[in-house]
Design a protein around this motif. Sequence first.
Motif, PDB file in Angstrom:
ATOM      1  N   VAL A   1      60.611  33.116  22.595  1.00 38.99           N
ATOM      2  CA  VAL A   1      60.185  32.729  23.944  1.00 38.99           C
ATOM      3  C   VAL A   1      58.826  32.054  23.784  1.00 38.99           C
ATOM      4  O   VAL A   1      57.851  32.695  23.419  1.00 38.99           O
ATOM      5  CB  VAL A   1      60.059  33.959  24.866  1.00 38.99           C
TER       6      VAL A   1
ATOM      7  N   ASP B   1      55.445  29.850  24.956  1.00 34.04           N
ATOM      8  CA  ASP B   1      54.569  29.762  26.129  1.00 34.04           C
ATOM      9  C   ASP B   1      53.684  28.531  26.007  1.00 34.04           C
ATOM     10  O   ASP B   1      52.864  28.463  25.087  1.00 34.04           O
ATOM     11  CB  ASP B   1      53.707  31.015  26.245  1.00 34.04           C
TER      12      ASP B   1
ATOM     13  N   LYS C   1      60.014  30.217  32.941  1.00 29.82           N
ATOM     14  CA  LYS C   1      59.870  31.331  31.990  1.00 29.82           C
ATOM     15  C   LYS C   1      61.194  32.070  31.820  1.00 29.82           C
ATOM     16  O   LYS C   1      61.611  32.411  30.716  1.00 29.82           O
ATOM     17  CB  LYS C   1      58.765  32.270  32.486  1.00 29.82           C
TER      18      LYS C   1
ATOM     19  N   ILE D   1      63.386  32.513  28.422  1.00 28.92           N
ATOM     20  CA  ILE D   1      63.870  33.801  27.900  1.00 28.92           C
ATOM     21  C   ILE D   1      65.372  33.716  27.643  1.00 28.92           C
ATOM     22  O   ILE D   1      65.874  34.190  26.614  1.00 28.92           O
ATOM     23  CB  ILE D   1      63.524  34.936  28.890  1.00 28.92           C
TER      24      ILE D   1
ATOM     25  N   MET E   1      58.353  36.998  21.451  1.00 30.92           N
ATOM     26  CA  MET E   1      58.020  36.598  22.828  1.00 30.92           C
ATOM     27  C   MET E   1      56.528  36.318  22.925  1.00 30.92           C
ATOM     28  O   MET E   1      55.721  37.224  22.746  1.00 30.92           O
ATOM     29  CB  MET E   1      58.414  37.698  23.816  1.00 30.92           C
TER      30      MET E   1
ATOM     31  N   PRO F   1      55.297  36.683  27.441  1.00 30.86           N
ATOM     32  CA  PRO F   1      56.504  36.524  28.273  1.00 30.86           C
ATOM     33  C   PRO F   1      56.271  36.774  29.753  1.00 30.86           C
ATOM     34  O   PRO F   1      57.057  36.328  30.579  1.00 30.86           O
ATOM     35  CB  PRO F   1      57.468  37.559  27.692  1.00 30.86           C
TER      36      PRO F   1
ATOM     37  N   VAL G   1      56.374  41.268  20.851  1.00 32.28           N
ATOM     38  CA  VAL G   1      55.804  40.731  22.091  1.00 32.28           C
ATOM     39  C   VAL G   1      54.320  40.430  21.871  1.00 32.28           C
ATOM     40  O   VAL G   1      53.574  41.283  21.389  1.00 32.28           O
ATOM     41  CB  VAL G   1      55.956  41.722  23.257  1.00 32.28           C
TER      42      VAL G   1
END
Lengths: 219, 293
Positions: free
Chosen positions: A80, A82, A137, A141, A154, A157, A185
Amino acid sequence: MTMLELQDVRLSIRRKRILNGVNLTIEQPEVVGIIGQNGSGKTTLLRAACGLARCNGGRLTVLGTQVSTGGRIPQGIGVVFDPPALIADLTGLQNLITISKIRNEMSRADCERLLIKIGLDPGEKRRVSKYSQGMKKRLGIAIAVMESPRIVFMDEPTNGLDPEGIVSLRSWIAELKASGACVVVVGHYLQEMRIVCDRIFTMADGTLQAASENQTGSL
Amino acid sequence: MLRAELYRIVHRRWFYAFIIAGICLGLGGFVQQWYTNIDMGAAPHQYNGVYVFLQIFGADFNSSWGGVIPLIAVLASGDLLWADLATGFAMPMMLRTGVRRYFIDKFATNAIAVFCGTVLFLLIDLGLAILWRGGLQWPPVLKFVMVKGLPQLTRGETAFSGIVRSSYQPLVLPWLFWHLPYVYTALEILINGLVLAAVSSVAVVASLWLRNRYLVLATPFIVYFAFNVGLQFMHLFEWIPTSMGGSFFYTTASLTSILLYWAAPLVLLFVIVFLTASGRYRRLRLSPKEMNG
């Protein structure tokens, strides 16, 4: 088999040392959190683990693939990003279909089901460029988890997600762990990490350290 | 990944802009050639649509078609690699294909899409031309225009033997043009597809080095004019087979030399992508913000 193993991983960008001997081992399905300040190297660490950035030293093994030396991309991972990496001039469903055609593991119906599960409308006619931050977002995912990866990275996230989306994200992470996947994460908020993560690390000065029990707040 | 990229291209409005631009160019060309042929002394009833089609799309670089080739060649998918790298969408694709494979597939998809798109709009233009004026009438004046004259018909020559002979004998191409116009036109369409695929591939390779969309899209234009029009200004006409239109007037090129001339940059660009793209991507050393677009 060890799922993820980092031994003394070092990486520099434009002569600036970003990762300075990172060590981390994940052997079983679990949720690992990494927190740190902006520019501390969290995203670079994820990128290196995916094989998208070549390490300058150390050993980085993902699902049995040695990523560090050859710069190979390990199979069976999802990321994921960003901000989410999406095709702006296609709809959400078209984004998923485009990706699904690479491995041919998902049909159009599967893509539609995944979109519904993630909280998006498969019949949405708007292009992704018109989506809100939260919708992007969620779609990011969906792209990361769409082919049942064994490790999911991630990067921040919860950025752009509304409270309802954050609650859903927690259940998706728990679902991934239950299915035998490992989730890494990366974020800023320790409180949030404590809810979903089994282990939490702090990234500082290019190294990873276990977060102390009495550490609070955000970084 | 080829299927994924082709799916993406055909869902892109610029791909249709590319097709429509090609069709409009043909329609504009019909009008232009109408007046040109009158100036050349050919009455409208003395020639057919296929001839007009070849006048437009079989011409050399000193024509409208020659001028717009690099502009429309990049419309279909010339900026897609740049966009993927800039927005970060390259990353989820690479995770599924590997870095080198990603770039190779990107190159191949662009070439395939542009080739097929070109063939498609040229076939539509040809169809329109035939609808406008069917038959196989060449204007009589053409015999006087052709510099070296028409080669004599060889006894027993067929379409197949004509193509084989034209592959190494320049003079057979005018023969094909005169006696087997549909075969010649089919070859012309395929070679135009190759030309546009080669020119648009320059943009794909430029995406590895240039971080600006407009520069990426301008690169094929610069390269095309430097290597083709530039050579003409240096009076090196013989080096430029262009497309086959040059053949029926000047008979300077065999089919093989035309194919080689346009296949060479395509192969060279492919080799550049194969050898350098993977290393180039990893050496970008982007900051985290740039990495994610």
